[in-house]
Every structure is written in C-alpha cells, then in structure tokens.
Design a protein around this motif. Structure first.
Motif, PDB file in Angstrom:
ATOM      1  N   TYR A  21       0.716  -1.148  -0.023  1.00  0.00           N
ATOM      2  CA  TYR A  21      -0.044  -0.179   0.087  1.00  0.00           C
ATOM      3  C   TYR A  21       0.694   1.241  -0.030  1.00  0.00           C
ATOM      4  O   TYR A  21       0.597   2.393  -0.683  1.00  0.00           O
ATOM      5  CB  TYR A  21      -0.863   0.050   1.018  1.00  0.00           C
ATOM      6  N   PHE A  22       1.828   1.212   0.825  1.00  0.00           N
ATOM      7  CA  PHE A  22       2.777   2.447   0.985  1.00  0.00           C
ATOM      8  C   PHE A  22       3.513   2.531  -0.423  1.00  0.00           C
ATOM      9  O   PHE A  22       4.073   3.793  -0.625  1.00  0.00           O
ATOM     10  CB  PHE A  22       3.654   2.351   2.188  1.00  0.00           C
ATOM     11  N   PHE A  23       3.931   1.718  -1.129  1.00  0.00           N
ATOM     12  CA  PHE A  23       4.786   1.853  -2.200  1.00  0.00           C
ATOM     13  C   PHE A  23       3.980   2.719  -3.233  1.00  0.00           C
ATOM     14  O   PHE A  23       4.352   3.321  -3.895  1.00  0.00           O
ATOM     15  CB  PHE A  23       5.108   0.361  -2.841  1.00  0.00           C
TER      16      PHE A  23
ATOM     17  N   HIS B 134       2.477   9.681  -0.885  1.00  0.00           N
ATOM     18  CA  HIS B 134       2.531  10.737   0.257  1.00  0.00           C
ATOM     19  C   HIS B 134       3.211   9.820   1.287  1.00  0.00           C
ATOM     20  O   HIS B 134       3.396  10.198   2.242  1.00  0.00           O
ATOM     21  CB  HIS B 134       0.972  11.132   0.461  1.00  0.00           C
ATOM     22  N   ALA B 135       3.292   8.361   1.253  1.00  0.00           N
ATOM     23  CA  ALA B 135       3.720   7.391   2.278  1.00  0.00           C
ATOM     24  C   ALA B 135       5.346   7.740   2.358  1.00  0.00           C
ATOM     25  O   ALA B 135       5.990   7.662   1.014  1.00  0.00           O
ATOM     26  CB  ALA B 135       3.220   6.347   2.380  1.00  0.00           C
ATOM     27  N   ALA B 136       5.836   7.182   3.496  1.00  0.00           N
ATOM     28  CA  ALA B 136       7.462   6.984   3.236  1.00  0.00           C
ATOM     29  C   ALA B 136       7.673   5.514   2.539  1.00  0.00           C
ATOM     30  O   ALA B 136       6.993   4.474   3.019  1.00  0.00           O
ATOM     31  CB  ALA B 136       8.037   6.819   4.970  1.00  0.00           C
ATOM     32  N   CYS B 137       8.565   5.342   1.591  1.00  0.00           N
ATOM     33  CA  CYS B 137       8.778   3.936   1.133  1.00  0.00           C
ATOM     34  C   CYS B 137      10.119   3.953   0.517  1.00  0.00           C
ATOM     35  O   CYS B 137      10.415   4.671  -0.280  1.00  0.00           O
ATOM     36  CB  CYS B 137       7.722   3.616  -0.078  1.00  0.00           C
ATOM     37  N   ASN B 138      11.039   3.199   0.982  1.00  0.00           N
ATOM     38  CA  ASN B 138      12.364   3.205   0.620  1.00  0.00           C
ATOM     39  C   ASN B 138      12.505   2.413  -0.693  1.00  0.00           C
ATOM     40  O   ASN B 138      13.690   2.764  -1.477  1.00  0.00           O
ATOM     41  CB  ASN B 138      13.269   2.295   1.536  1.00  0.00           C
ATOM     42  N   LYS B 139      11.354   1.723  -1.283  1.00  0.00           N
ATOM     43  CA  LYS B 139      11.621   1.208  -2.267  1.00  0.00           C
ATOM     44  C   LYS B 139      11.272   2.082  -3.481  1.00  0.00           C
ATOM     45  O   LYS B 139      11.767   2.180  -4.661  1.00  0.00           O
ATOM     46  CB  LYS B 139      10.386  -0.081  -2.346  1.00  0.00           C
ATOM     47  N   ARG B 140      10.331   3.040  -3.157  1.00  0.00           N
ATOM     48  CA  ARG B 140       9.944   4.116  -4.106  1.00  0.00           C
ATOM     49  C   ARG B 140      11.067   5.263  -4.236  1.00  0.00           C
ATOM     50  O   ARG B 140      11.434   5.833  -4.879  1.00  0.00           O
ATOM     51  CB  ARG B 140       8.608   4.574  -3.660  1.00  0.00           C
ATOM     52  N   VAL B 141      11.421   5.595  -2.743  1.00  0.00           N
ATOM     53  CA  VAL B 141      12.270   6.798  -2.509  1.00  0.00           C
ATOM     54  C   VAL B 141      13.441   6.197  -1.685  1.00  0.00           C
ATOM     55  O   VAL B 141      12.960   6.358  -0.353  1.00  0.00           O
ATOM     56  CB  VAL B 141      11.564   8.021  -1.897  1.00  0.00           C
ATOM     57  N   PRO B 142      14.446   5.837  -2.175  1.00  0.00           N
ATOM     58  CA  PRO B 142      15.320   5.261  -1.278  1.00  0.00           C
ATOM     59  C   PRO B 142      15.893   6.327   0.003  1.00  0.00           C
ATOM     60  O   PRO B 142      15.949   7.494  -0.381  1.00  0.00           O
ATOM     61  CB  PRO B 142      16.682   5.173  -1.876  1.00  0.00           C
TER      62      PRO B 142
END
Length: 324
Positions: free
Chosen positions: A114-116, A120-128
């Motif tokens: 969901y967060f990917f 607006h959510a924190a996601c290391n996969k999308r934004v390292p």
C-alpha cells in the motif's frame, strides 16, 4: 502522468540500444506511471518483437518473454508437463489481464505494498532513504521472511512462484550484445539496504526468454493459493510444489512460496527435511519448522506464520496422496 518519449523497437538488439524502460503488455507499468510512482523519461515498445514462441529445447521448454500469460497457461506442453505453472498462471489476475500480460513482464511485477503505491507515504523502495511506513503501520499483506529494517514488501507474482519450483532460468540480452542465463533463484535480490534494486538485471538488459528444464520423472505437481477472495486477488500465502514418492519415501521435493517474502521464496532446508523421509505428519511438520525458522511477523501479518504451516501441510498431503 509525466511526459515521456516513445519508440518502437524492431529487434531485441535495437531495443537494448534504445535507452529507456521496456514496455510490452504494460499491465503494471502503466498503472504505476499514472500514479507517478514510476516516471520513466523514455519508453521502448517491445511488444512486436518475435519473442512470443514456446519451443521444446533440451527436454524442456524455451518460452519467449512476450508469450501472453493466457497462451502459456493453455499451451498443451505446459498443461501436460508443467501443470503447476498452468495452475499458477490461471490463479493470477483476470482473463483480460492474462491476455495482455507477458511472461517477462510477469517476472518483473512490482510489489503491491500500500505504501509503495501511496506517493505521500514513506517507502524506501520508491524513494530510497525515506523510511518504511509498513513497519509499524498496517502490514497485513507484508512479508515474514527475507525482510530488512528498510523494507518488508512482498513479491506479488503467481507465475514466478511456480517457475521457482521448476528451476526456471531467465535468458537475457545486454546492450553490449552479451547474453546471460540466470537461474531464477539468483535473479531476485533481497531488500537489505537497497530495496529499490529488486533484480540482478543491469541497465538496458532485456529478458528474451525463460528456460524450463525437463520436469522430474514421476513427480506430482500442485499450486495452492490462499487469498482474500476467490479471484482477481494477490496471494496471502501460496505454495508451488513438485514432489516424487518412491518406495514409500519422498525421493524428490521442490517447493516455492508466494506471499511470504520479497521474492518467490525457496529454502533448501525445507526440501532437505522431506527428501528420504516417509510422507507423514511428522515429516510435514519438520518441513514447516525449517521454512519458518527465521520467520518474523510485524503485527497485522502475524497470522501468515500459522497459515502457511497449514497450507504447506495441505499441499504436501495432496502431492503425496496422504489422507488427512
């Protein structure tokens, strides 16, 4: 959707030299572009390349990367010799999507965390480096194996789980003309500190085929998927199994799991707990113990740990014809 350039490749060699993201069916990438989760500057259309054949090769099959999922599931050789693959494909998505989705694209599906998907959510996969809102957040669908403190997302596929149990290999073409044959077990990467890097593919490297070896003689195959609704849903837990029993003992075992980890999950310790043993409750319990030795729940997904134990036991009973 952000502006991008578009070119249509007329050969695999031209595709890898074009520079840009490859697109064929687009059943995942287009959705991600609409949400601006992915924002490629250039797309290279490979949908018309001659990579849509299924050929017998070295006792197995060589499957073109552009073979639609529906065609692969319905192919007579697949139904007869690799039924676990056919069943896994038919358990995924919808008929319309299977008609469009390709073999190569299926391997490269991105997580449905969901967060990917929520920019607006924190996601290391999308934004390292941005963090992981799934850890400590609502994580019902997330992984219990192979996670890191950077990412607990799961791989969403059905087809790759079956292919992992079948010892598939991915055949690629690189921009310099070199070709690689990558065992599927080496194709995906654990998240570690770089969850945004999901495979060992190099920039511009194109999947051209998937190679399946000959299936083990005398082995039974099964795919079991537990999901929240009867169709068009990703696996909460899935198991692909290939088991041979000889003289009352398990002679061969290959098991892969979906919904549990960041890649189609296969653990040699699980198979070692089965081979040479009688197919009974104690053996099945030992295999489940081996699988779950390092499992960790994150709250909402704790239920997956006892669930996969039950699903694995049911699959092993089916494959070994042991009555419950």
């Amino acid at each position: 959707m952000k502006t991008f350039s578009y070119t249509r490749a007329d050969s695999p060699e031209a595709a890898v030299k074009a520079g840009g993201r490859f697109i064929a069916g687009g059943t995942n990438l287009i959705d991600l572009m609409k949400l601006q989760v992915e924002t490629p500057e250039a797309l290279v259309d490979i949908s018309r390349l001659n990579l849509n054949t299924i050929e017998e090769r070295d006792g197995g099959l060589l499957i073109g990367a552009l073979v639609p999922n529906s065609d692969l599931a319905a192919h007579p050789r697949v139904i007869a010799r690799y039924p676990v693959l056919s069943r896994a494909l038919l358990a995924g998505a919808s008929g319309q999507l299977r008609n469009k989705a390709t073999t190569g694209g299926n391997l490269l599906q991105r997580t449905r965390c969901y967060f990917f998907y929520d920019t607006h959510a924190a996601c290391n996969k999308r934004v390292p480096g941005s963090g992981c809102d799934a850890i400590g957040g609502f994580n019902r669908i997330h992984a219990v194996l192979g996670t890191s403190d950077q990412c607990i997302a799961t791989h969403p596929g059905d087809m790759p789980v079956a292919m992992r149990a079948l010892d598939a290999a991915v055949v690629t073409l690189k921009p310099d003309g070199d070709r690689r044959r990558i065992p599927l077990g080496d194709f995906y990467r654990l998240p570690g500190d770089t969850p945004q890097i999901e495979t060992v593919l190099e920039p511009g490297e194109l999947i051209t085929h998937v190679a399946l070896p000959a299936p083990p003689a005398g082995a039974r195959q099964a795919y079991r998927k537990v999901r929240d609704r009867a169709s068009y849903a990703f696996a909460v837990v899935s198991v692909a199994g290939v088991i041979a029993v000889e003289d009352g003992r398990i002679a061969y075992a290959a098991l892969a799991f979906g919904g549990l980890g960041p890649m189609p999950w296969r653990d040699a310790a699980v198979e070692a707990a089965l081979v040479g043993q009688a197919p009974d409750a104690a053996t099945f319990a030992a295999a489940a113990d081996a699988l779950l030795a390092d499992a960790r729940g994150y709250g909402h997904n704790d239920f997956k740990i006892p669930l996969v134990r039950r699903v694995l036991t049911a699959t092993l009973r089916e494959l070994t014809q042991v009555q419950p």
